[in-house]
Design an enzyme around this catalytic site. Structure first.
Site, PDB file in Angstrom:
ATOM      1  N   GLY A  63       0.765  -1.245   0.000  1.00 10.86           N
ATOM      2  CA  GLY A  63       0.000   0.000   0.000  1.00 10.86           C
ATOM      3  C   GLY A  63       0.790   1.285   0.000  1.00 10.86           C
ATOM      4  O   GLY A  63       0.207   2.359   0.130  1.00 10.86           O
ATOM      5  N   TRP A  65       2.381   2.974  -2.433  1.00  9.43           N
ATOM      6  CA  TRP A  65       2.038   3.906  -3.519  1.00  9.43           C
ATOM      7  C   TRP A  65       0.639   4.474  -3.322  1.00  9.43           C
ATOM      8  O   TRP A  65       0.406   5.665  -3.536  1.00  9.43           O
ATOM      9  CB  TRP A  65       2.156   3.201  -4.870  1.00  9.43           C
ATOM     10  CG  TRP A  65       3.559   3.097  -5.377  1.00  9.43           C
ATOM     11  CD1 TRP A  65       4.698   2.927  -4.638  1.00  9.43           C
ATOM     12  CD2 TRP A  65       3.988   3.162  -6.737  1.00  9.43           C
ATOM     13  NE1 TRP A  65       5.797   2.878  -5.456  1.00  9.43           N
ATOM     14  CE2 TRP A  65       5.390   3.016  -6.747  1.00  9.43           C
ATOM     15  CE3 TRP A  65       3.313   3.318  -7.941  1.00  9.43           C
ATOM     16  CZ2 TRP A  65       6.139   3.027  -7.928  1.00  9.43           C
ATOM     17  CZ3 TRP A  65       4.049   3.325  -9.128  1.00  9.43           C
ATOM     18  CH2 TRP A  65       5.449   3.183  -9.112  1.00  9.43           C
ATOM     19  N   ASP A  83      -4.962  -5.640  -5.915  1.00  9.34           N
ATOM     20  CA  ASP A  83      -3.842  -6.570  -5.779  1.00  9.34           C
ATOM     21  C   ASP A  83      -4.392  -7.961  -5.494  1.00  9.34           C
ATOM     22  O   ASP A  83      -5.445  -8.098  -4.868  1.00  9.34           O
ATOM     23  CB  ASP A  83      -2.893  -6.149  -4.654  1.00  9.34           C
ATOM     24  CG  ASP A  83      -1.499  -6.754  -4.818  1.00  9.34           C
ATOM     25  OD1 ASP A  83      -1.385  -7.999  -4.812  1.00  9.34           O
ATOM     26  OD2 ASP A  83      -0.530  -5.999  -4.967  1.00  9.34           O
ATOM     27  N   ASP A  99      -7.321 -11.008  -8.687  1.00 14.59           N
ATOM     28  CA  ASP A  99      -6.464 -11.022  -9.867  1.00 14.59           C
ATOM     29  C   ASP A  99      -7.240 -10.391 -11.018  1.00 14.59           C
ATOM     30  O   ASP A  99      -8.204 -10.974 -11.508  1.00 14.59           O
ATOM     31  CB  ASP A  99      -6.091 -12.470 -10.193  1.00 14.59           C
ATOM     32  CG  ASP A  99      -5.089 -12.585 -11.330  1.00 14.59           C
ATOM     33  OD1 ASP A  99      -4.902 -11.591 -12.067  1.00 14.59           O
ATOM     34  OD2 ASP A  99      -4.495 -13.666 -11.494  1.00 14.59           O
ATOM     35  N   ASP A 124       3.140  -0.928  -9.993  1.00 17.11           N
ATOM     36  CA  ASP A 124       4.411  -1.378  -9.423  1.00 17.11           C
ATOM     37  C   ASP A 124       4.418  -2.905  -9.366  1.00 17.11           C
ATOM     38  O   ASP A 124       5.102  -3.508  -8.551  1.00 17.11           O
ATOM     39  CB  ASP A 124       4.589  -0.776  -8.021  1.00 17.11           C
ATOM     40  CG  ASP A 124       6.037  -0.805  -7.546  1.00 17.11           C
ATOM     41  OD1 ASP A 124       6.942  -0.698  -8.388  1.00 17.11           O
ATOM     42  OD2 ASP A 124       6.260  -0.943  -6.330  1.00 17.11           O
ATOM     43  N   LYS A 164       6.422  -0.026 -13.543  1.00  8.81           N
ATOM     44  CA  LYS A 164       7.713  -0.678 -13.328  1.00  8.81           C
ATOM     45  C   LYS A 164       7.927  -1.723 -14.406  1.00  8.81           C
ATOM     46  O   LYS A 164       7.063  -2.565 -14.643  1.00  8.81           O
ATOM     47  CB  LYS A 164       7.758  -1.346 -11.950  1.00  8.81           C
ATOM     48  CG  LYS A 164       9.027  -2.173 -11.734  1.00  8.81           C
ATOM     49  CD  LYS A 164       9.267  -2.505 -10.284  1.00  8.81           C
ATOM     50  CE  LYS A 164       8.240  -3.426  -9.690  1.00  8.81           C
ATOM     51  NZ  LYS A 164       8.494  -3.666  -8.257  1.00  8.81           N
TER      52      LYS A 164
END
Length: 209
Positions: A63, A65, A83, A99, A124, A164
């Site tokens: 958590g 970000w 997530d 997912d 990320d 990322k």
């Protein structure tokens, strides 16, 4: 790998982790992870986040970000986080566990976003790394492609994307795809990103529908 080698490797990782100045600073400031300093540096350079914005954070747990984004966008904005792992609740953050490759989870995520479009998509995400580059890289690239597909579905005109990406096979093609979709694209290697890591952050602004 033998148990002794695993134990030695784990010991080195733990020592490095707790000696890490970014880990210590995150704990001091009440942030959930050292990853906050990556988005903080990106924000200082690229000014992606502004008060009142709607932000989607993919791969959000634990958590860091989302926590930072919620502080910047404030009460008039919103952060929608997703997530596969669980995440403790955060003020100003709507969290969906699941997912998003699964249709039901994706639909639930899109329901939280609509009817508004999103100003910023953050990702990320990273797969669990095995250490085998031949298998790790395709799995990592698959996740960043999914993040880009999310942009195509929810990002507003002139919106922004920070993701990322691990340098390796598929990176150049992915970068070219992003350059076709956004007006300005930069590659960032934040100071808090470990030197040995192949990770960089592609920061793209000015989404072209």
């Amino acid at each position: 790998m033998s148990r002794n080698k695993q134990s030695a490797s784990s010991g080195r990782w733990l020592k490095e982790h707790f000696d890490d100045k970014y880990v210590q600073e995150a704990q001091k400031r009440g942030y959930r992870s050292r990853a906050i300093f990556k988005i903080e540096e990106i924000q200082k350079k690229d000014k992606l986040l502004k008060p009142g914005m709607t932000v989607v954070d993919l791969g959000a747990a634990p958590g860091g970000w989302s926590q930072y984004a919620a502080e910047v966008v404030g009460d008039e904005g919103q952060v929608i986080a997703c997530d596969i792992l669980s995440m403790d609740s955060l003020p100003g953050v709507s969290f969906l566990q699941g997912d998003f490759r699964e249709e039901a989870v994706l639909s639930a995520l899109l329901e939280r976003i609509q009817p508004d479009m999103v100003d910023v998509v953050l990702s990320d995400m990273a797969p669990n790394m095995s250490g085998n580059l031949a298998s790790d890289q395709p799995r990592a690239m698959y996740l960043v492609e999914l993040a880009l597909e999310m942009c195509k579905q929810v990002l507003a005109p002139n919106g922004s994307f920070a993701v990322k990406v691990f340098q390796g096979e598929g990176f150049d093609q992915y970068l070219a795809e992003i350059r076709n979709m956004f007006k300005v694209v930069k590659i960032r290697k934040p100071d808090s990103s470990r030197d040995r890591s192949r990770e960089v952050y592609i920061v793209a602004t000015g989404y072209k529908l």
